[in-house]
Design an enzyme around this catalytic site. Structure first.
Site, PDB file in Angstrom:
ATOM      1  N   ASP A  71      13.268  -3.645 -31.099  1.00 62.62           N
ATOM      2  CA  ASP A  71      12.708  -4.663 -30.208  1.00 62.62           C
ATOM      3  C   ASP A  71      11.596  -5.456 -30.882  1.00 62.62           C
ATOM      4  O   ASP A  71      11.126  -5.114 -31.973  1.00 62.62           O
ATOM      5  CB  ASP A  71      12.159  -4.001 -28.945  1.00 62.62           C
ATOM      6  CG  ASP A  71      13.254  -3.675 -27.941  1.00 62.62           C
ATOM      7  OD1 ASP A  71      14.381  -4.158 -28.119  1.00 62.62           O
ATOM      8  OD2 ASP A  71      12.967  -2.941 -26.969  1.00 62.62           O
ATOM      9  N   LYS A  79      13.462  -8.923 -26.919  1.00 68.34           N
ATOM     10  CA  LYS A  79      13.477  -9.717 -25.698  1.00 68.34           C
ATOM     11  C   LYS A  79      12.032 -10.048 -25.362  1.00 68.34           C
ATOM     12  O   LYS A  79      11.233  -9.157 -25.100  1.00 68.34           O
ATOM     13  CB  LYS A  79      14.132  -8.959 -24.551  1.00 68.34           C
ATOM     14  CG  LYS A  79      15.618  -8.679 -24.778  1.00 68.34           C
ATOM     15  CD  LYS A  79      16.230  -7.924 -23.624  1.00 68.34           C
ATOM     16  CE  LYS A  79      16.401  -8.797 -22.406  1.00 68.34           C
ATOM     17  NZ  LYS A  79      17.370  -9.886 -22.628  1.00 68.34           N
ATOM     18  N   MET A  85       3.457  -6.693 -18.698  1.00 65.24           N
ATOM     19  CA  MET A  85       4.112  -8.013 -18.720  1.00 65.24           C
ATOM     20  C   MET A  85       3.645  -8.894 -17.562  1.00 65.24           C
ATOM     21  O   MET A  85       4.439  -9.554 -16.899  1.00 65.24           O
ATOM     22  CB  MET A  85       5.634  -7.831 -18.686  1.00 65.24           C
ATOM     23  CG  MET A  85       6.165  -7.031 -19.860  1.00 65.24           C
ATOM     24  SD  MET A  85       7.907  -6.550 -19.722  1.00 65.24           S
ATOM     25  CE  MET A  85       7.797  -5.234 -18.482  1.00 65.24           C
TER      26      MET A  85
END
Length: 283
Positions: free
Chosen positions: A50, A71, A186
């Site tokens: 990632d 991502k 996030m």
């Protein structure tokens, strides 16, 4: 460098051809990797990693093919379905596959989805937990997510759902009233909405907030602010994701536990930030 790291004597599991190991790489600092993760890196034929996995970690698997599958919100990213099915294809080709994910694969990391896809396609899996940024990243900032004088509960939430919007399924009223400390993953994109929900639910505008970006890396930055001013202060500081946001009085403990600052020669700002008036050992 990879060959300089020797695993201690132990009955280490063997990564067999056709298996996929889903592994947490921790919040950033390569030293926070587990020994099981290092064992996996040593054996893998392919590492699918990632965006937040450090290059220094990938260097510990020089024999493997490295495939980026990051991502990142608001940026071009691989589709989750494509990532999951690629893992299936590589396993069926007889590869020893390491799926390396930032933090812990089962904490807002889509690890459950990927593992389920693999099992549904008949692929054998092993899960290797990692240190989650909501714990390890805050610890590097000198913020304990639990403290007996502050909280008996901590709530971890994500700042966006599958659509990319603030999670509509979350009961912000209950979260605001039921947890003394809230840790948001996030959450930078929607911090104005999140802060608004919490304030509307009765949280105090003066409540301490910390924003920790690129946690545990040399680029780590920490903003100490309040719930009422966090949006303006993030903008003024020019902070960018990835970030962990902590809301609650445990943030005050950074005044005495900023161990990185003390290592650089700074004095603690306040030896009793919670105002207990008693020595810590009397708790």
């Amino acid at each position: 460098m990879a060959q300089d790291l020797s695993l201690p004597a132990h009955d280490w599991p063997v990564m067999h051809p056709g298996w996929v190991w889903l592994c947490g790489a921790g919040p950033g600092d390569p030293g926070l990797l587990t020994l099981h993760a290092l064992n996996a890196l040593r054996q893998a034929d392919v590492v699918i990693y990632d965006a937040l996995v450090q290059e220094a970690i990938l260097a510990w698997a020089p024999q493997a093919t490295h495939i980026y599958a990051g991502k990142r919100g608001g940026k071009p990213s691989a589709k989750q379905r494509d990532i999951s099915l690629r893992l299936v294809d590589l396993a069926r080709a007889g590869k020893r596959v390491l799926r390396l994910k930032g933090g812990d694969p089962f904490v807002f990391g889509r690890g459950g989805e990927e593992a389920q896809t693999l099992v549904q396609h008949g692929v054998r899996v092993r899960i290797i937990p990692g240190i989650s940024a909501g714990i390890g990243g805050l610890a590097y900032a000198g913020i304990p997510v639990t403290h007996r004088d502050v909280n008996q509960a901590v709530t971890f939430v994500t700042g966006h759902d599958q659509s990319g919007n603030t999670p509509g399924a979350l009961d912000w009223q209950s979260i605001a009233k039921g947890s003394q400390v809230i840790v948001i993953y996030m959450g930078m994109k929607h911090i104005a909405q999140i802060a608004g929900h919490l304030l509307d639910a009765g949280r105090n505008p003066s409540e301490p907030v910390a924003v920790v970006t690129t946690a545990t890396t040399p680029e780590q930055r920490v903003l100490e602010t309040t719930l009422g001013t966090v949006v303006a202060d993030i903008d003024a500081a020019g902070l960018e994701p990835p970030a962990i946001i902590c809301i609650g009085r445990s943030v005050l403990m950074r005044q005495v536990l900023d161990w990185q600052g003390m290592a650089a020669g700074e004095a603690p700002r306040n030896l009793d930030p919670l105002g207990r008036g008693l020595p810590a050992e009397s708790a």
